[in-house]
Scaffold this active site. Structure first.
Site, PDB file in Angstrom:
ATOM      1  N   LYS A   1       1.741  -3.774   6.731  1.00  0.00           N
ATOM      2  CA  LYS A   1       2.200  -3.608   5.239  1.00  0.00           C
ATOM      3  C   LYS A   1       3.780  -3.348   5.249  1.00  0.00           C
ATOM      4  O   LYS A   1       4.323  -4.149   4.531  1.00  0.00           O
ATOM      5  CB  LYS A   1       1.545  -2.520   4.725  1.00  0.00           C
ATOM      6  CG  LYS A   1       0.087  -2.924   4.339  1.00  0.00           C
ATOM      7  CD  LYS A   1      -0.206  -4.292   3.407  1.00  0.00           C
ATOM      8  CE  LYS A   1      -1.710  -4.379   3.320  1.00  0.00           C
ATOM      9  NZ  LYS A   1      -2.022  -5.959   2.844  1.00  0.00           N
TER      10      LYS A   1
ATOM     11  N   SER B   1       1.046  -1.146  -0.144  1.00  0.00           N
ATOM     12  CA  SER B   1       0.009  -0.020   0.075  1.00  0.00           C
ATOM     13  C   SER B   1       0.818   1.338   0.017  1.00  0.00           C
ATOM     14  O   SER B   1       1.975   1.232   0.539  1.00  0.00           O
ATOM     15  CB  SER B   1      -0.859   0.073   1.227  1.00  0.00           C
ATOM     16  OG  SER B   1      -1.578   1.280   1.490  1.00  0.00           O
TER      17      SER B   1
ATOM     18  N   TYR C   1      -2.583  -1.241  10.979  1.00  0.00           N
ATOM     19  CA  TYR C   1      -2.666  -1.668   9.688  1.00  0.00           C
ATOM     20  C   TYR C   1      -1.492  -1.356   8.743  1.00  0.00           C
ATOM     21  O   TYR C   1      -0.855  -2.253   8.031  1.00  0.00           O
ATOM     22  CB  TYR C   1      -4.108  -1.214   8.835  1.00  0.00           C
ATOM     23  CG  TYR C   1      -4.065  -1.604   7.308  1.00  0.00           C
ATOM     24  CD1 TYR C   1      -4.093  -2.547   7.020  1.00  0.00           C
ATOM     25  CD2 TYR C   1      -3.913  -0.537   6.660  1.00  0.00           C
ATOM     26  CE1 TYR C   1      -4.245  -2.945   5.763  1.00  0.00           C
ATOM     27  CE2 TYR C   1      -3.653  -0.480   5.334  1.00  0.00           C
ATOM     28  CZ  TYR C   1      -3.961  -1.676   4.801  1.00  0.00           C
ATOM     29  OH  TYR C   1      -3.994  -2.309   3.494  1.00  0.00           O
TER      30      TYR C   1
HETATM   31  P1  NAD Z   1     -11.243  -7.384   1.199  1.00  0.00           P
HETATM   32  O1  NAD Z   1     -11.408  -7.097   2.505  1.00  0.00           O
HETATM   33  O2  NAD Z   1     -12.133  -6.602   0.254  1.00  0.00           O
HETATM   34  O3  NAD Z   1     -10.534  -8.279   0.792  1.00  0.00           O
HETATM   35  C1  NAD Z   1      -9.662  -8.954   1.518  1.00  0.00           C
HETATM   36  C2  NAD Z   1     -10.327 -10.492   1.542  1.00  0.00           C
HETATM   37  O4  NAD Z   1      -9.356 -11.379   2.506  1.00  0.00           O
HETATM   38  C3  NAD Z   1     -11.459 -10.579   1.953  1.00  0.00           C
HETATM   39  O5  NAD Z   1     -12.239 -11.332   1.281  1.00  0.00           O
HETATM   40  C4  NAD Z   1     -11.476 -11.489   3.533  1.00  0.00           C
HETATM   41  O6  NAD Z   1     -12.584 -12.366   3.579  1.00  0.00           O
HETATM   42  C5  NAD Z   1     -10.129 -12.096   3.129  1.00  0.00           C
HETATM   43  N1  NAD Z   1      -9.271 -12.638   4.337  1.00  0.00           N
HETATM   44  C6  NAD Z   1      -9.007 -11.653   5.465  1.00  0.00           C
HETATM   45  N2  NAD Z   1      -8.213 -12.523   6.008  1.00  0.00           N
HETATM   46  C7  NAD Z   1      -8.302 -13.857   5.631  1.00  0.00           C
HETATM   47  C8  NAD Z   1      -7.523 -14.994   5.976  1.00  0.00           C
HETATM   48  N3  NAD Z   1      -6.783 -14.768   7.379  1.00  0.00           N
HETATM   49  N4  NAD Z   1      -7.572 -15.973   5.288  1.00  0.00           N
HETATM   50  C9  NAD Z   1      -8.253 -15.917   4.294  1.00  0.00           C
HETATM   51  N5  NAD Z   1      -9.050 -14.728   3.694  1.00  0.00           N
HETATM   52  C10 NAD Z   1      -8.802 -13.646   4.499  1.00  0.00           C
HETATM   53  O7  NAD Z   1      -9.935  -6.022   0.963  1.00  0.00           O
HETATM   54  P2  NAD Z   1      -9.430  -5.273  -0.452  1.00  0.00           P
HETATM   55  O8  NAD Z   1      -9.723  -4.002  -0.592  1.00  0.00           O
HETATM   56  O9  NAD Z   1      -9.627  -6.211  -1.763  1.00  0.00           O
HETATM   57  O10 NAD Z   1      -7.743  -5.546  -0.404  1.00  0.00           O
HETATM   58  C11 NAD Z   1      -7.066  -6.551  -0.795  1.00  0.00           C
HETATM   59  C12 NAD Z   1      -5.662  -6.371  -0.356  1.00  0.00           C
HETATM   60  O11 NAD Z   1      -5.115  -5.251  -0.673  1.00  0.00           O
HETATM   61  C13 NAD Z   1      -5.558  -6.253   1.168  1.00  0.00           C
HETATM   62  O12 NAD Z   1      -4.068  -6.826   1.709  1.00  0.00           O
HETATM   63  C14 NAD Z   1      -5.346  -4.643   1.611  1.00  0.00           C
HETATM   64  O13 NAD Z   1      -4.707  -4.399   2.725  1.00  0.00           O
HETATM   65  C15 NAD Z   1      -4.702  -4.427   0.244  1.00  0.00           C
HETATM   66  N6  NAD Z   1      -4.634  -2.786  -0.043  1.00  0.00           N
HETATM   67  C16 NAD Z   1      -6.023  -2.440  -0.055  1.00  0.00           C
HETATM   68  C17 NAD Z   1      -6.444  -1.251  -0.523  1.00  0.00           C
HETATM   69  C18 NAD Z   1      -7.628  -0.663  -0.761  1.00  0.00           C
HETATM   70  O14 NAD Z   1      -8.133   0.602  -0.475  1.00  0.00           O
HETATM   71  N7  NAD Z   1      -8.702  -1.400  -0.836  1.00  0.00           N
HETATM   72  C19 NAD Z   1      -5.088  -0.312  -0.570  1.00  0.00           C
HETATM   73  C20 NAD Z   1      -3.936  -0.526  -0.590  1.00  0.00           C
HETATM   74  C21 NAD Z   1      -3.696  -2.192  -0.112  1.00  0.00           C
HETATM   75  C1  WQD Z   2      -9.429   9.533   0.886  1.00  0.00           C
HETATM   76  C2  WQD Z   2      -9.661  10.917   1.147  1.00  0.00           C
HETATM   77  C3  WQD Z   2     -10.023  11.416   3.169  1.00  0.00           C
HETATM   78  C4  WQD Z   2     -14.063   9.509   3.634  1.00  0.00           C
HETATM   79  C5  WQD Z   2      -6.764   4.792   3.184  1.00  0.00           C
HETATM   80  C6  WQD Z   2      -6.168   3.895   3.971  1.00  0.00           C
HETATM   81  C7  WQD Z   2      -4.871   3.667   3.659  1.00  0.00           C
HETATM   82  C8  WQD Z   2      -4.908   2.923   2.176  1.00  0.00           C
HETATM   83  C9  WQD Z   2      -5.406   3.666   1.092  1.00  0.00           C
HETATM   84  C10 WQD Z   2      -4.813   0.358   2.102  1.00  0.00           C
HETATM   85  C11 WQD Z   2      -9.169  11.496   2.264  1.00  0.00           C
HETATM   86  C12 WQD Z   2     -11.169  12.004   2.401  1.00  0.00           C
HETATM   87  C13 WQD Z   2     -13.011  10.005   2.973  1.00  0.00           C
HETATM   88  C14 WQD Z   2     -14.924  10.446   4.125  1.00  0.00           C
HETATM   89  C15 WQD Z   2     -13.416  12.201   3.250  1.00  0.00           C
HETATM   90  N1  WQD Z   2      -5.470   1.607   2.253  1.00  0.00           N
HETATM   91  N2  WQD Z   2     -12.654  11.413   3.010  1.00  0.00           N
HETATM   92  N3  WQD Z   2     -14.738  11.835   3.865  1.00  0.00           N
HETATM   93  O1  WQD Z   2      -7.006   8.202   3.416  1.00  0.00           O
HETATM   94  O2  WQD Z   2      -6.072   7.403   1.357  1.00  0.00           O
HETATM   95  O3  WQD Z   2      -6.442   5.798   3.031  1.00  0.00           O
HETATM   96  O4  WQD Z   2      -6.829   4.039   1.592  1.00  0.00           O
HETATM   97  O5  WQD Z   2      -3.772   0.256   2.281  1.00  0.00           O
HETATM   98  O6  WQD Z   2      -4.039   2.906   4.466  1.00  0.00           O
HETATM   99  O7  WQD Z   2      -5.904   4.530   5.279  1.00  0.00           O
HETATM  100  O8  WQD Z   2      -8.373   6.703   1.731  1.00  0.00           O
HETATM  101  O9  WQD Z   2     -10.691   6.517   1.010  1.00  0.00           O
HETATM  102  O10 WQD Z   2     -10.213   6.707   3.723  1.00  0.00           O
HETATM  103  O11 WQD Z   2      -9.810   9.000   2.169  1.00  0.00           O
HETATM  104  O12 WQD Z   2     -13.329  13.439   3.269  1.00  0.00           O
HETATM  105  O13 WQD Z   2     -16.130  10.207   4.493  1.00  0.00           O
HETATM  106  O14 WQD Z   2     -11.022  11.363   1.433  1.00  0.00           O
HETATM  107  O15 WQD Z   2      -9.892  12.581   4.308  1.00  0.00           O
HETATM  108  O16 WQD Z   2      -8.396  12.611   2.249  1.00  0.00           O
HETATM  109  P1  WQD Z   2      -6.934   7.000   2.519  1.00  0.00           P
HETATM  110  P2  WQD Z   2      -9.787   7.118   2.052  1.00  0.00           P
END
Ligand code: NAD
Ligand code: WQD
Length: 344
Positions: A155, A126, A151
Site C-alpha cells: 500500500k 489503508s 501487504y
Molecule cells: P476483497 O478481497 O473482498 O476484494 C478484492 C477483490 O479483488 C477480490 O474480488 C479479488 O478476487 C480481486 N482481485 C485480487 N487480485 C486481482 C487481480 N490481479 N485481478 C483482478 N481481480 C483481483 O477485499 P476488500 O476488503 O474488498 O478490499 C478491497 C481493497 O481495499 C483492497 O485493495 C484492500 O487491500 C483494500 N483495503 C481493505 C481493507 C479491509 O479491511 N477490507 C482495509 C484497507 C484497505
Molecule cells: C481488529 C482488532 C485485533 C481478530 C487489518 C489489517 C490492516 C488493515 C485493517 C487492510 C485488533 C483484534 C482480531 C480476532 C481479536 N487492512 N482481533 N481477535 O488489526 O486493524 O488490521 O485491517 O488494509 O492492514 O491488518 O484489523 O480486524 O484484524 O483486528 O482480538 O480474532 O481486533 O487484535 O485489535 P486490524 P483486524
C-alpha cells in the site's frame, strides 16, 4: 452517463461501491479475477439496484488481457482500483505473491491510463501505512511508518508509484483513500463480506462465532495501554465507505480536486476497543458471544483512529452510520449467508 471501471468489484468493498455508483447514475464495469470473490455477488448487486453491472473475469496483472479489455471498453473515463490481495499473515509467508499482484496490477493500470488518456483514478489504500501513529487521531500528514507486513508495504509503495507517475505526467489525477476498518454489510443483506477460511478480521470472526461456525473468539490481549486493555480501532460501515468512493470519483471527473494527487482518511473519527465491539455486538443483536482473552497478536497496532477533517471538508463526506447499525448489518448478513448456503 460516465462509465467507471471497478477492479476487484465483486469483492467486499468493491461490490458495495458498485451499488452506490449505480444508485448515483454511473455505468459500472467490474473486472475481477474472482481470486477472492464469487460471481454470484453480481446477482446481489442487481437485486439491490435493479441494474446488473458489466462484468468480466480478468486478471489486472495480465497486461495483454487488460489491453484487450480496455480496447473493447473505450468509454471508460475513470477507474476505481480495489483489486489486491489483502491477507496480512499470508503476505508475510508469501511476500512475492503480494508484491507481484498488488504492484503489477497498479503499474499495468497506470500505463494503460497514460496511453489511453483515462485521467481519473481512485485507489484503495489503508490506515496500515501509519503503523502506530505518534499522535491520535491521525491526520493525512502524519509520517508513513515502516510497514508491518509485505501487504502493508504494497500500500505504501502503491501510493508512491501513483504520486511519482502523476508528478511525471500531471494529465492523470488520483485520489488514495486510506480506509480504517470497514465492517458490516449492505442493509438488505444481499451482499456482504465473504472471508475464505478462518477470518483474520475481528467482525467476521465475531459473527462466525455467534452463529456457531467458530467455537470461541480470541481477544488478542487485554494488557495494552488503553482504557480496557484491548486494542482500539476505527470501525466504519462499508456502505459509508462505498459512498466516499462516489464523492471521490465525482470530485475527479468534475475537476474539483485541489491537487492532482490527493489522500484522504476514511473512518468515523471514533476509536472503539475490541471489548467494546463485543459488548455492542451482543447488545444490538441480543446474542451472547463465547470469547476468551489470549495473548497479543504479533505485530498488532495498539490503537489507531482517524482524523477525518479533510474528507469531511473536501469530499463533503462523513461516516453517517452508527457502530450499532454496522454490527446489526454484519449479523444480518452472516445469518442470511448461512441460510442461503443451506438452501443450495
Ligand atoms: P476483497 O478481497 O473482498 O476484494 C478484492 C477483490 O479483488 C477480490 O474480488 C479479488 O478476487 C480481486 N482481485 C485480487 N487480485 C486481482 C487481480 N490481479 N485481478 C483482478 N481481480 C483481483 O477485499 P476488500 O476488503 O474488498 O478490499 C478491497 C481493497 O481495499 C483492497 O485493495 C484492500 O487491500 C483494500 N483495503 C481493505 C481493507 C479491509 O479491511 N477490507 C482495509 C484497507 C484497505
Ligand atoms: C481488529 C482488532 C485485533 C481478530 C487489518 C489489517 C490492516 C488493515 C485493517 C487492510 C485488533 C483484534 C482480531 C480476532 C481479536 N487492512 N482481533 N481477535 O488489526 O486493524 O488490521 O485491517 O488494509 O492492514 O491488518 O484489523 O480486524 O484484524 O483486528 O482480538 O480474532 O481486533 O487484535 O485489535 P486490524 P483486524
Amino acid at each position: 452517463m460516465q462509465t467507471v471501471m471497478v477492479t476487484g468489484g465483486t469483492g467486499y468493498i468493491g461490490s458495495h461501491t458498485a451499488v452506490e455508483l449505480i444508485n448515483e447514475g454511473f455505468r459500472v464495469l467490474i473486472a475481477d479475477n474472482l481470486s477472492n470473490s464469487e460471481a454470484g455477488v453480481l446477482d446481489g448487486i442487481e437485486k439491490i439496484t435493479g441494474v446488473r453491472p458489466g462484468f468480466e473475469e480478468l486478471d489486472i496483472c495480465d497486461e495483454a488481457a487488460l489491453k484487450s479489455y480496455l480496447d473493447r471498453n473505450p468509454e471508460i473515463s475513470a477507474i476505481i482500483h480495489f483489486a489486491a490481495f489483502k491477507a496480512v499473515g499470508e503476505s508475510v509467508d508469501k511476500p512475492l505473491k503480494y508484491y507481484r499482484n498488488n504492484l503489477v496490477s497498479l503499474i499495468n493500470l497506470l500505463e494503460q491510463m497514460l496511453i489511453r488518456s483515462i485521467t481519473n483514478l481512485v485507489f484503495s489504500s489503508s490506515c496500515t501505512v501509519y503503523g502506530q501513529p505518534d499522535l491520535l487521531p491521525v491526520t493525512e500528514s502524519a509520517p508513513v511508518k515502516k510497514a508491518g507486513s509485505p501487504y502493508g508495504n504494497t500500500k505504501k509503495i502503491s501510493e508512491d508509484i501513483i504520486a511519482d507517475t502523476i508528478h511525471s505526467d500531471p494529465s492523470i489525477k488520483a485520489v488514495s483513500l486510506r480506509y480504517f476498518n470497514p465492517i458490516g454489510a449492505h442493509p438488505s443483506a444481499l451482499i456482504g463480506e465473504l472471508p475464505r477460511g478462518v477470518p483474520d478480521n475481528l467482525v467476521p470472526f465475531i459473527t462466525q462465532t455467534a452463529i456457531g461456525v467458530r467455537d470461541v473468539l480470541k481477544v488478542f490481549g487485554d494488557d495494552y495501554n488503553t482504557p480496557d486493555g484491548s486494542c482500539i480501532r476505527d470501525y466504519l460501515h462499508v456502505t459509508d465507505l462505498a459512498k466516499a468512493h462516489v464523492t471521490a470519483i465525482k470530485r475527479l471527473i468534475e475537476n474539483k480536486n485541489k491537487d492532482n494527487y490527493e489522500v484522504f482518511n476514511l473512518g468515523t473519527g471514533q476509536g472503539v476497543s475490541v471489548l467494546e465491539m463485543i459488548k455492542t455486538f451482543e447488545k444490538v443483536n441480543s446474542v451472547s458471544l463465547n470469547y476468551t482473552i489470549t495473548g497479543r497478536r504479533p505485530g498488532d497496532t495498539e490503537q489507531v483512529w482517524a482524523d477525518t477533517t479533510l474528507a469531511n471538508r473536501e469530499l463533503g463526506w462523513k461516516a453517517g452510520s452508527s457502530l450499532e447499525e454496522a454490527l446489526a448489518t454484519a449479523w444480518k448478513w452472516e445469518k442470511y449467508y448461512r441460510e442461503s448456503k443451506q438452501d443450495k
